[in-house]
Design a protein around this motif. Structure first.
Motif, PDB file in Angstrom:
ATOM      1  N   ARG A  19       0.845  -1.214   0.000  1.00 53.47           N
ATOM      2  CA  ARG A  19       0.000   0.000   0.000  1.00 53.47           C
ATOM      3  C   ARG A  19       0.872   1.252   0.000  1.00 53.47           C
ATOM      4  O   ARG A  19       0.599   2.218  -0.698  1.00 53.47           O
ATOM      5  CB  ARG A  19      -0.909  -0.023   1.235  1.00 53.47           C
ATOM      6  CG  ARG A  19      -1.796   1.189   1.361  1.00 53.47           C
ATOM      7  CD  ARG A  19      -2.706   1.043   2.568  1.00 53.47           C
ATOM      8  NE  ARG A  19      -3.380   2.265   2.883  1.00 53.47           N
ATOM      9  CZ  ARG A  19      -4.553   2.644   2.371  1.00 53.47           C
ATOM     10  NH1 ARG A  19      -5.166   1.860   1.508  1.00 53.47           N
ATOM     11  NH2 ARG A  19      -5.119   3.774   2.715  1.00 53.47           N
ATOM     12  N   TRP A  22       2.094   1.899  -3.436  1.00 49.61           N
ATOM     13  CA  TRP A  22       1.042   2.425  -4.314  1.00 49.61           C
ATOM     14  C   TRP A  22       0.820   3.918  -4.040  1.00 49.61           C
ATOM     15  O   TRP A  22       0.757   4.729  -4.969  1.00 49.61           O
ATOM     16  CB  TRP A  22      -0.259   1.642  -4.095  1.00 49.61           C
ATOM     17  CG  TRP A  22      -1.309   1.921  -5.133  1.00 49.61           C
ATOM     18  CD1 TRP A  22      -1.591   1.180  -6.242  1.00 49.61           C
ATOM     19  CD2 TRP A  22      -2.219   3.039  -5.164  1.00 49.61           C
ATOM     20  NE1 TRP A  22      -2.616   1.759  -6.960  1.00 49.61           N
ATOM     21  CE2 TRP A  22      -3.020   2.901  -6.319  1.00 49.61           C
ATOM     22  CE3 TRP A  22      -2.432   4.132  -4.336  1.00 49.61           C
ATOM     23  CZ2 TRP A  22      -4.011   3.818  -6.666  1.00 49.61           C
ATOM     24  CZ3 TRP A  22      -3.414   5.063  -4.678  1.00 49.61           C
ATOM     25  CH2 TRP A  22      -4.198   4.895  -5.838  1.00 49.61           C
ATOM     26  N   LEU A  23       0.679   4.291  -2.766  1.00 53.02           N
ATOM     27  CA  LEU A  23       0.423   5.694  -2.403  1.00 53.02           C
ATOM     28  C   LEU A  23       1.565   6.585  -2.888  1.00 53.02           C
ATOM     29  O   LEU A  23       1.348   7.656  -3.457  1.00 53.02           O
ATOM     30  CB  LEU A  23       0.264   5.824  -0.876  1.00 53.02           C
ATOM     31  CG  LEU A  23      -0.963   5.127  -0.272  1.00 53.02           C
ATOM     32  CD1 LEU A  23      -0.898   5.161   1.253  1.00 53.02           C
ATOM     33  CD2 LEU A  23      -2.261   5.754  -0.763  1.00 53.02           C
ATOM     34  N   HIS A  26       1.619   7.026  -6.634  1.00 54.07           N
ATOM     35  CA  HIS A  26       0.497   7.818  -7.135  1.00 54.07           C
ATOM     36  C   HIS A  26       0.543   9.244  -6.619  1.00 54.07           C
ATOM     37  O   HIS A  26      -0.462   9.957  -6.631  1.00 54.07           O
ATOM     38  CB  HIS A  26      -0.819   7.117  -6.807  1.00 54.07           C
ATOM     39  CG  HIS A  26      -1.058   5.918  -7.677  1.00 54.07           C
ATOM     40  ND1 HIS A  26      -1.951   5.893  -8.725  1.00 54.07           N
ATOM     41  CD2 HIS A  26      -0.449   4.704  -7.684  1.00 54.07           C
ATOM     42  CE1 HIS A  26      -1.903   4.716  -9.324  1.00 54.07           C
ATOM     43  NE2 HIS A  26      -0.998   3.963  -8.712  1.00 54.07           N
ATOM     44  N   GLN A 141      -2.386  -0.988 -10.330  1.00 57.11           N
ATOM     45  CA  GLN A 141      -3.729  -1.242  -9.802  1.00 57.11           C
ATOM     46  C   GLN A 141      -4.496   0.083  -9.690  1.00 57.11           C
ATOM     47  O   GLN A 141      -3.910   1.103  -9.330  1.00 57.11           O
ATOM     48  CB  GLN A 141      -3.656  -1.878  -8.403  1.00 57.11           C
ATOM     49  CG  GLN A 141      -3.002  -3.248  -8.353  1.00 57.11           C
ATOM     50  CD  GLN A 141      -3.643  -4.258  -9.291  1.00 57.11           C
ATOM     51  OE1 GLN A 141      -4.863  -4.392  -9.337  1.00 57.11           O
ATOM     52  NE2 GLN A 141      -2.819  -4.936 -10.064  1.00 57.11           N
ATOM     53  N   PRO A 142      -5.802   0.073  -9.995  1.00 58.60           N
ATOM     54  CA  PRO A 142      -6.557   1.330  -9.925  1.00 58.60           C
ATOM     55  C   PRO A 142      -6.742   1.853  -8.503  1.00 58.60           C
ATOM     56  O   PRO A 142      -6.920   3.049  -8.289  1.00 58.60           O
ATOM     57  CB  PRO A 142      -7.913   0.974 -10.554  1.00 58.60           C
ATOM     58  CG  PRO A 142      -7.999  -0.515 -10.506  1.00 58.60           C
ATOM     59  CD  PRO A 142      -6.606  -1.045 -10.525  1.00 58.60           C
ATOM     60  N   LYS A 143      -6.731   0.956  -7.526  1.00 59.38           N
ATOM     61  CA  LYS A 143      -6.904   1.381  -6.132  1.00 59.38           C
ATOM     62  C   LYS A 143      -5.737   0.879  -5.289  1.00 59.38           C
ATOM     63  O   LYS A 143      -5.144  -0.160  -5.611  1.00 59.38           O
ATOM     64  CB  LYS A 143      -8.182   0.755  -5.563  1.00 59.38           C
ATOM     65  CG  LYS A 143      -9.450   1.355  -6.065  1.00 59.38           C
ATOM     66  CD  LYS A 143     -10.602   0.701  -5.319  1.00 59.38           C
ATOM     67  CE  LYS A 143     -11.927   1.241  -5.798  1.00 59.38           C
ATOM     68  NZ  LYS A 143     -13.036   0.503  -5.183  1.00 59.38           N
ATOM     69  N   PRO A 144      -5.473   1.550  -4.167  1.00 56.23           N
ATOM     70  CA  PRO A 144      -4.369   1.057  -3.324  1.00 56.23           C
ATOM     71  C   PRO A 144      -4.761  -0.234  -2.609  1.00 56.23           C
ATOM     72  O   PRO A 144      -5.939  -0.424  -2.292  1.00 56.23           O
ATOM     73  CB  PRO A 144      -4.178   2.192  -2.308  1.00 56.23           C
ATOM     74  CG  PRO A 144      -5.484   2.897  -2.257  1.00 56.23           C
ATOM     75  CD  PRO A 144      -6.099   2.763  -3.619  1.00 56.23           C
ATOM     76  N   VAL A 146      -5.514  -2.603   0.457  1.00 55.20           N
ATOM     77  CA  VAL A 146      -6.143  -2.188   1.718  1.00 55.20           C
ATOM     78  C   VAL A 146      -5.099  -2.090   2.838  1.00 55.20           C
ATOM     79  O   VAL A 146      -4.024  -2.680   2.756  1.00 55.20           O
ATOM     80  CB  VAL A 146      -7.264  -3.169   2.155  1.00 55.20           C
ATOM     81  CG1 VAL A 146      -8.412  -3.148   1.169  1.00 55.20           C
ATOM     82  CG2 VAL A 146      -6.710  -4.567   2.342  1.00 55.20           C
ATOM     83  N   CYS A 162      -3.651   6.476   6.494  1.00 58.98           N
ATOM     84  CA  CYS A 162      -4.223   5.131   6.413  1.00 58.98           C
ATOM     85  C   CYS A 162      -5.266   4.897   7.491  1.00 58.98           C
ATOM     86  O   CYS A 162      -6.347   4.393   7.220  1.00 58.98           O
ATOM     87  CB  CYS A 162      -3.133   4.072   6.561  1.00 58.98           C
ATOM     88  SG  CYS A 162      -2.133   3.920   5.099  1.00 58.98           S
ATOM     89  N   GLU A 166      -9.368   4.215   6.895  1.00 57.80           N
ATOM     90  CA  GLU A 166      -9.792   2.825   6.885  1.00 57.80           C
ATOM     91  C   GLU A 166      -9.739   2.253   8.284  1.00 57.80           C
ATOM     92  O   GLU A 166      -8.851   2.535   9.049  1.00 57.80           O
ATOM     93  CB  GLU A 166      -8.882   1.989   5.971  1.00 57.80           C
ATOM     94  CG  GLU A 166      -8.909   2.518   4.559  1.00 57.80           C
ATOM     95  CD  GLU A 166      -8.499   1.475   3.551  1.00 57.80           C
ATOM     96  OE1 GLU A 166      -8.705   0.270   3.821  1.00 57.80           O
ATOM     97  OE2 GLU A 166      -7.992   1.860   2.510  1.00 57.80           O
TER      98      GLU A 166
END
Ligand code: SF4
Length: 172
Positions: A19, A22-23, A26, A141-144, A146, A162, A166
């Motif tokens: 994650r 990814w963050l 992006h 990936q379109p979303k990070p 979880v 984070c 969530e």
């Protein structure tokens, strides 16, 4: 999202938390919030006063601390993220070898006053290639991924981000 080159920091993050990778890739940056990151930057600036080649940018894609004789050297505060540090160093050794420069790696941990030495063999090359492929997969990936509760989370620059967004199953 445009194709982005995978660098040493990305490989480090991949190994710590997908994650986080990814963050970071992006453009969601929280690095300034972390004192530890600032500490690391100062440490890098002060390290290797007698090593001539330091902070080397390769292909505008990744930066290594220093080349000292037969070694690529990195300096870290502590060995808490040893596995990630090792993967990052192997990535640098791999990229250099692809350019015909064969080096070994040496990571200095200042708090513990110890060093970790490594070489790039066939097994390590496979690990690096696999990590690069995986980093691309995570990034596109379109979303990070979880939030996963990790021992590292509380030290992570994205912690507030984070855990404000969530709620882990354990907390529900
Ligand atoms: S806080 Fe934890 S889950 Fe979030 S990016 Fe950092 S390590 Fe990953």
């Amino acid at each position: 999202m445009q194709e982005k080159t995978i660098g040493g920091v990305d490989i480090h993050y991949l190994s710590l938390c997908k994650r986080k990778l990814w963050l970071y890739k992006h453009g969601i940056s929280m690095e300034n919030e972390s004192d530890r990151v600032a500490e690391g930057k100062v440490l890098h600036e002060m390290a290797y006063p007698r090593v001539e080649k330091r902070e080397i940018l390769i292909d505008n894609a990744f930066k290594i601390d220093a080349i000292d004789g037969e070694y690529v050297r990195e300096v870290k505060l502590s060995s808490r993220m040893k596995d990630s540090d090792k993967m990052q160093m192997l990535f640098y050794l791999y990229q250099l070898e692809r350019k015909g420069v064969k080096k070994k790696g040496l990571i200095s941990y200042t708090k513990e006053k110890r060093t970790l030495e490594m070489a790039l063999g066939e097994k390590e090359k496979r690990q690096v290639k696999q990590a690069i492929a995986e980093a691309y997969e995570v990034t596109k990936q379109p979303k990070p991924p979880v939030v996963k509760k990790l021992p590292y989370c509380k030290k992570c620059a994205y912690y507030t981000f984070c855990y404000a967004l969530e709620v882990d199953e354990d907390d529900a």
